[in-house]
Enzyme design. Structure first.
Site, short mmCIF file in Angstrom:
data_model
loop_
_atom_site.label_atom_id
_atom_site.label_comp_id
_atom_site.label_asym_id
_atom_site.label_seq_id
_atom_site.Cartn_x
_atom_site.Cartn_y
_atom_site.Cartn_z
N PRO A 20 0.83 -1.15 -0.02
CA PRO A 20 0.05 -0.12 0.20
C PRO A 20 0.82 1.20 0.12
O PRO A 20 1.63 1.38 0.97
CB PRO A 20 -0.84 -0.15 1.23
CG PRO A 20 -0.81 -1.55 1.70
CD PRO A 20 0.51 -2.04 1.28
N GLU A 21 0.63 1.96 -0.85
CA GLU A 21 1.24 3.37 -1.06
C GLU A 21 0.15 4.24 -1.13
O GLU A 21 -1.11 4.08 -0.64
CB GLU A 21 2.19 3.71 -2.22
CG GLU A 21 3.13 2.16 -2.19
CD GLU A 21 4.14 2.53 -3.56
OE1 GLU A 21 4.33 3.62 -4.05
OE2 GLU A 21 4.81 1.43 -3.98
N HIS A 110 -4.15 -14.81 9.48
CA HIS A 110 -3.19 -13.38 9.58
C HIS A 110 -4.06 -12.24 10.27
O HIS A 110 -3.78 -11.38 10.01
CB HIS A 110 -2.53 -13.13 8.47
CG HIS A 110 -1.92 -14.28 7.98
ND1 HIS A 110 -0.72 -14.90 8.36
CD2 HIS A 110 -1.75 -14.52 6.33
CE1 HIS A 110 -0.38 -15.89 7.70
NE2 HIS A 110 -1.13 -15.58 6.46
N ARG A 129 2.64 -10.17 7.24
CA ARG A 129 4.02 -9.93 7.96
C ARG A 129 4.10 -9.08 9.17
O ARG A 129 5.37 -8.88 9.88
CB ARG A 129 4.72 -9.11 6.86
CG ARG A 129 5.20 -10.09 5.73
CD ARG A 129 6.12 -9.65 4.79
NE ARG A 129 6.57 -10.73 3.71
CZ ARG A 129 5.60 -11.12 2.90
NH1 ARG A 129 4.44 -10.86 2.84
NH2 ARG A 129 6.33 -12.05 2.15
#
Length: 290
Positions: A20-21, A110, A129
């Site tokens: 994501p940017e 997750h 992550r």
DNA sequence: AAAGCACCCTGTACGC
DNA sequence: TGCGTACAGGGTGCTT
């Protein structure tokens, strides 16, 4: 070095991840705005304590329960959720996702933090992550104070950009990734902006001509606004999706990112990859001048 | 100010 | 088949 021939040539693969940017965060924020505004948080489950950056996870749970959402916005790569008591900021980092789903929907893998809402939905923070972070603060400035200007803001002018550039002597690529220089660019859009401007990632910031400064300014704004309009980039790994789990479309317009060895769309020269400050940079050695 | 590095983490893909 | 290892990514913090 990589053995290029042995790597599978699937999409934009090569082990790179879409993360994501600014355009992806903007898409998530605007989706959430439509469905989260006015909702009240009636419960919270924290499965991974370190996902909560501040305060402590105990205080976080205690303070956030009962809060009502007033608005949802974005600053840099942060999602800013204004509550009736404080602000909830979310940074998705590399693999974070925020999704709004019915509480009955089967739990995803997750899952790190789950907010129960008063309308039977859940706001779910998934993060493979575990780099993503949630902040509960009185003032969003406590988290975003160090960020540079918003590149798409109406009041961010070419003159503003020129003033920032001439004060820097470093290389363009690391500079564009520096969030205190400009807020919101990540590896994909930094590489794409430099290609669109015809500037090499190793180029020194203070060496740009007036014309090149203007090219870079317009490239950044054009690339970012195009990606916002396309609802972000979802690479073949499916890393990023919007708040409803849908893919973006900008991956079809990627010129250089993750295209190492593939022909440049403009001149057919193979795209090259170098490592700068531990981050990969992709560029066309012919179209982008040092 | 700039540049380099380790760190945080895990899925994937590689070599053997 | 299975195991070990290298690697990608953003941001922070440390050192040079």
């Amino acid at each position: 070095m990589w053995n290029l021939k042995s790597r599978p040539k699937v999409g934009l693969g090569w082990g790179l991840r879409a993360m994501p940017e600014l355009p992806e965060v903007e898409t998530v924020a605007s989706d959430l705005r439509a469905h989260l505004t006015g909702r009240r948080i009636v419960g919270v489950t924290v499965n991974w304590q370190r996902s909560i950056a501040r305060p402590s996870h105990e205080e976080f749970i205690q303070q956030v329960i009962g809060c009502q959402v007033r608005s949802v916005s974005r600053r840099g790569k942060y999602i800013v959720i204004e509550l009736d008591r404080g602000y909830l900021l979310v940074h998705l980092k590399m693999s974070g996702r925020l999704q709004l789903v019915p509480a009955m929907q089967p739990l995803d893998t997750h899952l790190r933090v789950v907010f129960d809402l008063d309308d039977g939905h859940q706001l779910r923070f998934q993060d493979t992550r575990k780099f993503g972070r949630l902040y509960l603060v009185d003032d969003p400035h406590q988290v975003t104070a160090g960020l540079g200007p918003e590149p798409l803001a109406d009041n961010f002018t070419l003159d503003d950009f020129r003033e920032l550039l001439v004060r820097r002597t470093g290389r363009l690529k690391p500079l564009l990734l520096n969030q205190s220089f400009l807020a919101g660019l990540g590896n994909i859009y930094a590489d794409e902006s430099l290609f669109a401007a015809g500037l090499h990632p190793l180029r020194k910031a203070d060496s740009l001509t007036l014309a090149e400064q203007a090219l870079l300014y317009r490239a950044i704004r054009t690339v970012l606004s195009g990606a916002v309009a396309g609802r972000g980039t979802t690479l073949s790994d499916g890393g990023y999706t919007d708040a409803a789990g849908q893919a973006g479309t900008f991956q079809h317009r990627i010129a250089v990112y993750g295209r190492t060895g593939k022909p440049c769309h403009r001149c057919q020269t193979p795209i090259e990859r170098i490592v700068l400050g531990g981050r990969s940079a992709h560029y066309c050695p012919v179209c982008q001048v040092v």
